[in-house]
Scaffold this motif. Structure first.
Motif: not given
Length: 281
Positions: A209-215, A217-218, A255-258
């Motif tokens: 989940l942490h890595h997914a959020i970072e990916r 976001q960037f 506020k980013r597409s997943v």
């Protein structure tokens, strides 16, 4: 030769450098017997750092107005130990951010106020290396200031370290840690179960989940998992639908597409947790 401007403690001195302006020198016994105006050879220092950013310089001066100089000296040693342990130069803001944070943390402890950290375990799982170093150095710090630092504080220090190592905004890291905790709560509520925090699958889920959020976001996604997505949707509909709920929360918060590929990874992590609970039962 440099001119001493302030003695923070026997090991830490602030001096004026002809090229860099105000610098902090660190070295065993470096400040012993020195007073403002004395000359000191830069070569005597084991390490010195410069706050290059003008805003950081001003914040550091403001810090010295309300934080005891001895305490600042301890914090400079603390950060020096951090850089040695990681073999890297940390973002210079940690000199202000972590010093300010621990200054007020110590005040709260001295006043008998508890330090509660509801995200301690998620922080340890997400940043194990930073957490391990924070644990070790927090004990050293507590001995220096003569106070026992509660475990919850280790989590906050870990986030400061991770922020300084990665040059990521501390506010973002805090929000992401809270988001992970909320997502885990959603998972437990939807699956009507309590996840064993000692389960290896839980550790993998939190880190993912942490890595997914970072990916997200960037916008660092390149995967396409359409074929596997169709299979998982059919085989594991409960976990697949829950994965999409989690993705919508991340999309709204960040506020980013997943990308759709995230549904595949989340479904697999969720299904492993479900399968493990069934095996135990």
């Amino acid at each position: 030769m440099l001119a001493v401007t302030k003695i923070l403690n026997n090991n830490v001195v602030i001096a004026h450098h002809p090229d860099y302006g105000e610098v902090v020198l660190i070295g065993k016994g470096l400040g012993f017997g020195k007073k403002p105006g004395d000359e000191i050879a830069g070569l005597e220092a084991e390490k010195f750092f410069v706050l290059k950013d003008k805003n950081e310089q001003e914040q550091h001066k403001s810090l010295l107005e309300y934080v005891d100089e001895q305490f600042v000296g301890v914090m400079n040693e603390f950060i020096d130990k951090l850089e040695t342990r990681f073999g890297a130069n940390l973002n210079e803001h940690i000199h202000i951010g972590l010093t300010d944070h621990l200054h007020f943390a110590v005040k709260r402890i001295e006043n008998g106020q508890g330090i509660h950290n509801p995200f301690l375990q998620e922080t340890e799982l997400a940043y194990p290396q930073e957490f391990a170093v924070a644990t070790e150095l927090t004990e050293w710090f507590g001995n220096q200031v003569g106070i026992r630092i509660p475990p919850g504080e280790i989590g906050f220090i870990t986030l400061h370290i991770h922020s300084a190592l990665t040059n990521r905004d501390l506010g973002d890291i805090n929000r992401h840690t809270q988001m992970v905790s909320e997502l885990v709560g959603m998972i437990e509520e939807n699956l009507k179960m309590t996840i064993d925090r000692r389960d290896m699958n839980y550790l993998r889920l939190v880190r993912h989940l942490h890595h997914a959020i970072e990916r997200i976001q960037f916008e660092n996604y390149v995967d396409n998992q359409d074929a596997l997505k169709a299979v998982l949707q059919k085989e594991y509909p409960v976990c697949y639908n829950l994965a999409w709920k989690l993705m919508k929360v991340m999309q709204r918060r960040l506020k980013r597409s997943v990308p759709d590929a995230e549904a595949v990874y989340l479904t697999l992590h969720l299904q492993r947790i479900v399968d493990n609970v069934r095996e135990i039962e």
